[in-house]
Design an enzyme around this catalytic site. Structure first.
Site, PDB file in Angstrom:
ATOM      1  N   GLY A  33       0.836  -1.196   0.000  1.00 50.13           N
ATOM      2  CA  GLY A  33       0.000   0.000   0.000  1.00 50.13           C
ATOM      3  C   GLY A  33       0.866   1.239   0.000  1.00 50.13           C
ATOM      4  N   ASN A  34       0.274   2.368   0.345  1.00 51.74           N
ATOM      5  CA  ASN A  34       1.050   3.614   0.441  1.00 51.74           C
ATOM      6  C   ASN A  34       0.358   4.549   1.429  1.00 51.74           C
ATOM      7  OD1 ASN A  34      -0.816   5.456  -1.133  1.00 51.74           O
ATOM      8  ND2 ASN A  34      -0.436   3.861  -2.664  1.00 51.74           N
ATOM      9  N   TYR A  35       0.964   5.711   1.660  1.00 50.91           N
ATOM     10  CA  TYR A  35       0.520   6.602   2.736  1.00 50.91           C
ATOM     11  C   TYR A  35      -0.662   7.505   2.369  1.00 50.91           C
ATOM     12  CZ  TYR A  35       4.920   5.384   5.058  1.00 50.91           C
ATOM     13  OH  TYR A  35       5.952   4.717   5.658  1.00 50.91           O
TER      14      TYR A  35
END
Ligand code: CTP
Ligand code: CA
Length: 225
Positions: A33-35
């Protein structure tokens, strides 16, 4: 309520907004995923709604409340996000704020991958996800009149973003600096430069809500000149 939004200048227009990260599963308990928080996309969707547009928000996994009077479609992966976008075309306006994972693991494991005792760490073969923005802009059966992409950059911001805009054939690209020190990705404020074929416009650091308002103002101008 801002005057320009309450003018309902976008009444009769359909808008599609993507927001948030995508999660690409590795096994039943792990993902890539990512932020991304989804805040910028949700803010834009709400402003477009307030300006009278009929808004569909295709959202990755975020911790935000679903806005009212917007059709929210929750998705997890990039492929699901593409499918949901395709199912909601045609639209007049597409704003692609989502931080779509560029890759996914080729083979999802149905069982939890075990650490093992003294076993080497696993390696994963990756495959490239479809580019949703490029698809909407170049391959959709009916192209939206206005396609707005975002560019998350850490270096050579404007040069990288202009290359991206041309490669994906979007009308505008909204560049942001995602270096951790800016606290933009995942944060509540943003500072952007909007690039088009005809020039650039800098929007100074402000809340993502205010950046959403200014971008919506620009969209209203686009449809009213
Ligand atoms: N985007 C998309 N689908 C993807 C990847 C990106 O729709 N699979 C969209 C994003 O929503 C954003 C724009 O493309 O509007 C640019 O995303 P970004 O990650 O900045 O650029 P990439 O083209 O993926 O290039 P890179 O990550 O290598 O900088
Ligand atoms: Ca990317």
């Amino acid at each position: 309520q801002d005057y320009f939004l309450s003018s309902q200048a976008l009444i009769g227009k359909k808008a599609l907004v993507t927001a948030g990260p995508t999660y690409e599963p590795i096994d039943p308990v792990r993902f890539i995923g990512n932020y991304s928080s989804g805040r910028q996309g949700y803010a834009i969707a709400e402003c477009l709604r307030d300006a009278g547009a009929e808004v569909t928000l295709i959202s990755g996994p975020v911790a935000l409340d679903a806005p009212t009077n917007i059709k929210v479609v929750s998705v997890t992966t990039a492929q699901e996000m593409l499918d949901a976008c395709a199912a909601h075309l045609p639209v007049d306006i597409a704003v692609m704020t989502a931080a779509v994972s560029d890759w996914r693991v080729k083979d999802f494991s149905n069982v939890k991958i075990k650490k093992g005792e003294n076993a080497p760490p696993p390696t994963f073969e990756m495959v490239t996800n479809p580019d949703i923005l490029a698809w909407i802009s170049q391959d959709a059966p009916i192209r939206p009149q206005l396609v707005v992409g975002f560019a998350a950059e850490t270096n050579d911001l404007l040069d990288n973003a202009q290359v991206k805009r041309k490669r994906k054939n979007c009308d505008w690209i909204v560049v942001n600096d995602v270096n951790p020190n800016t606290k933009i990705m995942g944060g509540v404020e943003n500072e952007v430069t909007i690039l088009s074929s005809s020039g650039k416009q800098h929007l100074k650091r402000a809340s993502k809500k205010d950046i959403g308002r200014l971008l919506t103002q620009k969209i209203i101008q686009f449809f009213n000149v």
